[in-house]
Each structure stands twice: as C-alpha cells, then as structure tokens.
Design an enzyme around this catalytic site. Structure first.
Site, PDB file in Angstrom:
ATOM      1  N   SER A  23      63.739  -5.983  15.911  1.00 14.19           N
ATOM      2  CA  SER A  23      63.314  -4.823  16.703  1.00 14.19           C
ATOM      3  C   SER A  23      62.105  -4.152  16.061  1.00 14.19           C
ATOM      4  O   SER A  23      61.605  -3.150  16.558  1.00 14.19           O
ATOM      5  CB  SER A  23      64.470  -3.819  16.809  1.00 14.19           C
ATOM      6  OG  SER A  23      64.994  -3.515  15.526  1.00 14.19           O
ATOM      7  N   ASN A 110      74.082   1.478  10.671  1.00 14.08           N
ATOM      8  CA  ASN A 110      74.623   2.042  11.909  1.00 14.08           C
ATOM      9  C   ASN A 110      74.441   3.562  11.996  1.00 14.08           C
ATOM     10  O   ASN A 110      74.047   4.089  13.039  1.00 14.08           O
ATOM     11  CB  ASN A 110      76.104   1.676  12.053  1.00 14.08           C
ATOM     12  CG  ASN A 110      76.286   0.173  12.161  1.00 14.08           C
ATOM     13  OD1 ASN A 110      75.305  -0.558  12.338  1.00 14.08           O
ATOM     14  ND2 ASN A 110      77.515  -0.293  12.047  1.00 14.08           N
ATOM     15  N   HIS A 156      61.215  18.212  57.716  1.00 14.86           N
ATOM     16  CA  HIS A 156      61.018  16.911  58.387  1.00 14.86           C
ATOM     17  C   HIS A 156      59.531  16.560  58.496  1.00 14.86           C
ATOM     18  O   HIS A 156      59.130  15.869  59.424  1.00 14.86           O
ATOM     19  CB  HIS A 156      61.638  16.886  59.792  1.00 14.86           C
ATOM     20  CG  HIS A 156      63.061  17.337  59.841  1.00 14.86           C
ATOM     21  ND1 HIS A 156      64.127  16.475  59.767  1.00 14.86           N
ATOM     22  CD2 HIS A 156      63.600  18.585  59.926  1.00 14.86           C
ATOM     23  CE1 HIS A 156      65.255  17.158  59.834  1.00 14.86           C
ATOM     24  NE2 HIS A 156      64.970  18.453  59.909  1.00 14.86           N
ATOM     25  N   SER A 277      36.837   2.818  45.933  1.00 14.01           N
ATOM     26  CA  SER A 277      37.289   1.496  46.362  1.00 14.01           C
ATOM     27  C   SER A 277      36.219   0.476  45.984  1.00 14.01           C
ATOM     28  O   SER A 277      35.026   0.792  45.974  1.00 14.01           O
ATOM     29  CB  SER A 277      37.495   1.505  47.875  1.00 14.01           C
ATOM     30  OG  SER A 277      37.317   0.210  48.410  1.00 14.01           O
ATOM     31  N   LYS A 283      35.364   5.455  50.380  1.00  8.47           N
ATOM     32  CA  LYS A 283      36.703   5.859  49.943  1.00  8.47           C
ATOM     33  C   LYS A 283      36.712   6.754  48.702  1.00  8.47           C
ATOM     34  O   LYS A 283      35.928   6.596  47.786  1.00  8.47           O
ATOM     35  CB  LYS A 283      37.565   4.622  49.621  1.00  8.47           C
ATOM     36  CG  LYS A 283      37.970   3.794  50.797  1.00  8.47           C
ATOM     37  CD  LYS A 283      38.820   4.502  51.824  1.00  8.47           C
ATOM     38  CE  LYS A 283      40.159   4.978  51.327  1.00  8.47           C
ATOM     39  NZ  LYS A 283      41.097   3.892  51.067  1.00  8.47           N
ATOM     40  N   ASN A 285      40.066   7.844  46.484  1.00  9.84           N
ATOM     41  CA  ASN A 285      41.516   7.634  46.492  1.00  9.84           C
ATOM     42  C   ASN A 285      42.260   8.520  45.477  1.00  9.84           C
ATOM     43  O   ASN A 285      41.775   8.717  44.373  1.00  9.84           O
ATOM     44  CB  ASN A 285      41.832   6.166  46.181  1.00  9.84           C
ATOM     45  CG  ASN A 285      41.295   5.230  47.246  1.00  9.84           C
ATOM     46  OD1 ASN A 285      41.225   5.586  48.418  1.00  9.84           O
ATOM     47  ND2 ASN A 285      40.886   4.048  46.838  1.00  9.84           N
ATOM     48  N   GLU A 290      49.220   8.859  43.000  1.00  9.08           N
ATOM     49  CA  GLU A 290      50.013   7.676  43.359  1.00  9.08           C
ATOM     50  C   GLU A 290      50.707   7.089  42.128  1.00  9.08           C
ATOM     51  O   GLU A 290      51.861   6.661  42.179  1.00  9.08           O
ATOM     52  CB  GLU A 290      49.123   6.625  44.028  1.00  9.08           C
ATOM     53  CG  GLU A 290      48.707   7.044  45.431  1.00  9.08           C
ATOM     54  CD  GLU A 290      47.568   6.192  45.995  1.00  9.08           C
ATOM     55  OE1 GLU A 290      47.339   5.069  45.510  1.00  9.08           O
ATOM     56  OE2 GLU A 290      46.894   6.667  46.928  1.00  9.08           O
ATOM     57  N   LYS A 325      66.004   1.422  22.471  1.00  7.62           N
ATOM     58  CA  LYS A 325      64.722   1.949  21.994  1.00  7.62           C
ATOM     59  C   LYS A 325      63.558   1.761  22.953  1.00  7.62           C
ATOM     60  O   LYS A 325      62.833   2.707  23.257  1.00  7.62           O
ATOM     61  CB  LYS A 325      64.388   1.354  20.629  1.00  7.62           C
ATOM     62  CG  LYS A 325      65.235   1.999  19.579  1.00  7.62           C
ATOM     63  CD  LYS A 325      65.214   1.311  18.263  1.00  7.62           C
ATOM     64  CE  LYS A 325      66.538   1.566  17.601  1.00  7.62           C
ATOM     65  NZ  LYS A 325      67.689   0.905  18.284  1.00  7.62           N
TER      66      LYS A 325
END
Ligand code: ARG
Length: 461
Positions: A23, A110, A156, A277, A283, A285, A290, A325
């Site tokens: 690890s 441990n 809504h 873009s 464009k 964006n 996002e 981890k």
C-alpha cells in the site's frame, strides 16, 4: 530475506505478491501521522521504563531525520517495504541501528494504521470545514447584495412563486451550514485514540494510553482494543459527510448550468471559469459546474465501496481494510478542489438581474396571491379560490400574457369577487407577503442572513 516479519518464512515473497499486497504507493501520504504517532509512542515507552531516555532520544532523532528526508524528496519509497509503517521502521533501523528495533514494543501495525488514518481524517475534516465556511461566506455576500433581486422560484422546474436571489442562495448557506455541523459532530464522535490497542487485545506492558491520547490531541483512548483496530466508522463518516457536501454542490452546479444557458440567462460565468469548444467557435461551456456535478458520482462510489468492503469482515483487523485509504484520499482530494473551484467561480459570476426579473414576469407567479386574496378578503374557501384563479390563468394564457398584466376590468369579467385584486398582482409585494418564519419576505431574509452571519462569526472566532 529483508522483511521485518520474515522470521518464520523460508523463501522470499513473490514479486507479484509484493505488488498486490503493498500500500506504500498510496499510504505514504500518512508519513507525518506515522512519525508523530511513533514519536509519542517512544516517549511513552521511555516514561514507563521500557526503553531508556537515551534510546528514546535516538529513536526520536532518527524519526526526525526520516521526516526531513521525506519532506526533501530524498526518501526511497519501495514496494518491497509494503507500507509506510514498515518503510519508516526499516529506515529507522538503518539510521540508528538496533535501538530502532525497540520502537515497535507494545504496538502493532493494526493500532498504528488506525491511529495514522484517524489523525489524517481528523485533520482533513478540519480543512474541509474551513473551505465550507469560506464558501458560505461568499454565498452570503452575494445574497446580501441581492435581497431585492427578484427571480422565479420553482418547483418541478416550473415557475412557481417570486423569490429573491438572496433567498435561493441562503437555502444553500443552510445546507452547507449543516455540512459543517455534521463534520463537527463526526470529529467529536470519533475523537478517541486507538494507539496501545496493539494487535487486537491490548498489551502486557504497563502502557500509558492516556498520555498518548493527550499528546496526540484526542479526548481519551478508545475503550475496547478489539473495536479500536477493527473500526473504520470514522472513515465512513467522513466519506458520507463528503458525499453530502458533494450532493449539495452538485445540485447547485446543476442550477448554475441551467442559469447560464441562453434559455435562462440568469447568470454569466466569467471567461476565466468557462471553456470553449474545439469545433464550434460560438460555444462557451460551463465545464467547471459540470465537473462539480460529475465528480459527485465517484465520491458516492468511494462511500459505497468502503461500506461494502467492511460489511462482512470478521473482527479484528483484516487486510481488506487496506482498501479504505484510496477511497478516503480520493474523496478528500476531490471535495477539496471542488469547494475551492466553486468558491472562486462564484466570486466572478455576473448576475443578470433584468433577465431574472423578465422571467419572473412569466408563468403567473402571483397566482397564489390572487387565491389568497379571495380567501382573506372575500371569504371564499381556498379550494374554490384555487379554481377561480385557475380560470384567470387560462384566460391570460389564451391572451398570451401573464396574469399580472391583466387589468381590473378583465379580472372582474372572470369573477366579480376579483374586484380590488389588481393591486396585489405585484412581484415584490407577493414575495414580501410570505412573511412566515423562514419565508421569502425581506424581513425574514434579514433574519436568515443574521443566523448565517452569526454562525460564521462563531465558527471562525
Ligand atoms: N498497510 C496496512 C493497511 O493499510 C497496514 C496494517 C497492516 N496490518 C497487518 N496486520 N497486516 O491496512
């Protein structure tokens, strides 16, 4: 054979076992916590006479040297050393000789790993709180400037009732406030030191767990050694709290995306926080928003991953737990960058007040007010009033206008009870009429701003 645990083994580890088992490439992040934990442990061993004062000084000197090596990028992290705990201990013995081999008395990896990760989680918890408070502060200052900036409140995703931008942003302030409080309570609940639990059952040495807990900044030692080395609740708590922060962030990001579209045009994201873009020169964006929304998925994934990993592990430590981890590190890294980037983006956002107001004049936002007028002034039941106003809305629709644009005679033509109703068909009046506790009126907004301001003052003092 060069493993610290290889006494009973007759052959070297397979290379692929080393790779699979190790690890170190990710838990090297824990070096500070590992070193401080070892220093306090050594001090405690010397206090109770298990090692001498000089031996303790050698060990602490060696650990300080290792700390410096890691900070200076001079430490050689090797997969063969398995994890950060073994790597540091091995280096210690290289540096100070056999005395270094005494450090692991009355301790196991441990309790060591449980301690290191707990210290890391505790510190990250505090850092995330600071970022949240910063973000709340930014939201609050925008809110203060837009107490009277009218926009359509929605349900809504349909126009519902007029509100101000301040009211909308304050909703997020309260969400993030709960997130801060959740982190505070996580820290409080988990503030117990596992060091001294050893492998699973405590230690035959007369260790002073209280000393270690105090020195390491915990309320007290943990109460059951077996629980202490098996417990990863504290990691899952943080994974959950981060998930909740990301949930709130993702909803906000979604709104920023909608608001910056030409359909809404409520806000303009500054050029420094938007992207272009590769093919369409026109464009601009909202990639940042996002990605804030997108990264929420992986953060939930980390939570579910660790919940699942832990669910059937017999007590006490099992290697499965090493999987904790990468999950927690990833969530911490992502929430950190997300909160920073959201905060910076908000500071540069332009609010298109006129456009908000224009849209608030669409969708018959004052319809409920008209129904409430009939109830309060004409003694009509709410259900009947609802029906009458429904007819007025249908009429306005047929004329292609908003009900607020109808004049008195048109209203009366729909229902004679609507005589005198024209003057309530006003967005600001409508917003201010909702003066119930927690409501959208300017009065109530000021109360809400004060609650958030007081909270910030208290948290940052
Ligand atoms: N690298 C291990 C982990 O992250 C440390 C604990 C190992 N303990 C053991 N008994 N093998 O969980």
């Amino acid at each position: 054979m060069d493993k610290l645990w290889s006494g009973r083994f007759s052959t070297n580890s397979a290379k692929i076992l080393e790779q699979f088992n190790a690890s170190i490439l990710f838990d090297k992040k824990l070096y500070k916590q590992d070193i401080i934990g070892s220093k306090i442990h050594a001090e405690m061993l010397s206090n109770i006479g298990v090692i001498s004062f000089e031996e303790k000084n050698y060990i602490i000197g060696g650990l300080d040297k290792i700390y410096q090596e890691i900070e200076d990028n001079e430490f050689n992290f090797k997969i063969a050393d398995e994890d950060i705990h073994m790597a540091i201990e091995k280096r210690l013995v290289q540096l100070i000789g056999d005395v270094g081999k005494k450090l692991h008395t009355a301790r196991s990896r441990n309790d060591q790993v449980a301690l290191d990760l707990k210290l890391y989680v505790k510190c990250s918890n505090e850092e995330i709180r600071v970022l949240l408070l910063d973000l709340i502060n930014t939201l609050l200052s925008i809110a203060k400037e837009h107490i009277n900036t009218i926009m359509p409140g929605m349900t809504h995703l349909q126009h519902a009732q007029p509100i101000s931008l301040a009211f909308h942003l304050l909703a997020y302030c309260f969400m993030y406030k709960r997130d801060v409080e959740r982190l505070v309570s996580d820290n409080d609940r988990n503030d117990y030191c596992p060091l001294g639990s050893a492998a699973l059952a405590g230690s035959p040495y007369k260790i002073d767990r209280m000393f270690c807990a105090n020195k390491l900044g915990f309320k007290s030692p943990t109460f059951n050694a077996m629980d202490s080395v098996s417990d990863r609740d504290f990691v899952i708590d943080l994974l959950y709290s981060i998930s909740m922060i990301m949930l709130h962030t993702s909803r906000f990001a979604e709104e920023l995306i909608l608001w910056s579209s030409s359909e809404f045009n409520f806000i303009t994201i500054s050029d420094s926080f938007a992207t272009g873009s590769s093919i369409m020169p026109n464009k601009k964006n909202p990639d940042v928003a996002e990605l804030l929304r997108g990264k929420t998925g992986r953060v939930y994934g980390n939570l579910v991953a660790l919940l699942t990993t832990m669910k059937a592990i017999p007590l006490a430590y099992n290697k499965d737990m090493q999987e904790d981890k990468e999950a927690i590190f990833d969530s911490i890294e992502n929430v950190t960058i997300c909160l920073k980037v959201l905060n910076s983006m908000l500071k540069e956002i332009t609010i298109n007040k006129d456009s908000m107001l224009k849209k608030a004049k669409m969708g018959h936002l004052v319809a409920t007010d008209l129904a409430d007028f009939l109830v309060q002034k004409k003694n009509i039941s709410f259900r009947d009033a609802h029906h009458i106003v429904g007819k007025v809305v249908a009429y306005a629709e047929s004329r292609g206008c908003d009900i607020s644009e109808l004049d008195e005679s048109e209203l009366i033509k729909q229902d004679s009870n609507l005589c005198g109703a024209k003057e309530i068909l006003d967005l600001e009046k409508s917003m201010n009429s909702r003066d119930s506790f927690g409501g959208s009126s300017v009065n109530r907004l000021k109360e809400q701003i004060k609650i958030i301001q007081d909270f910030l003052n208290e948290q940052t003092k």
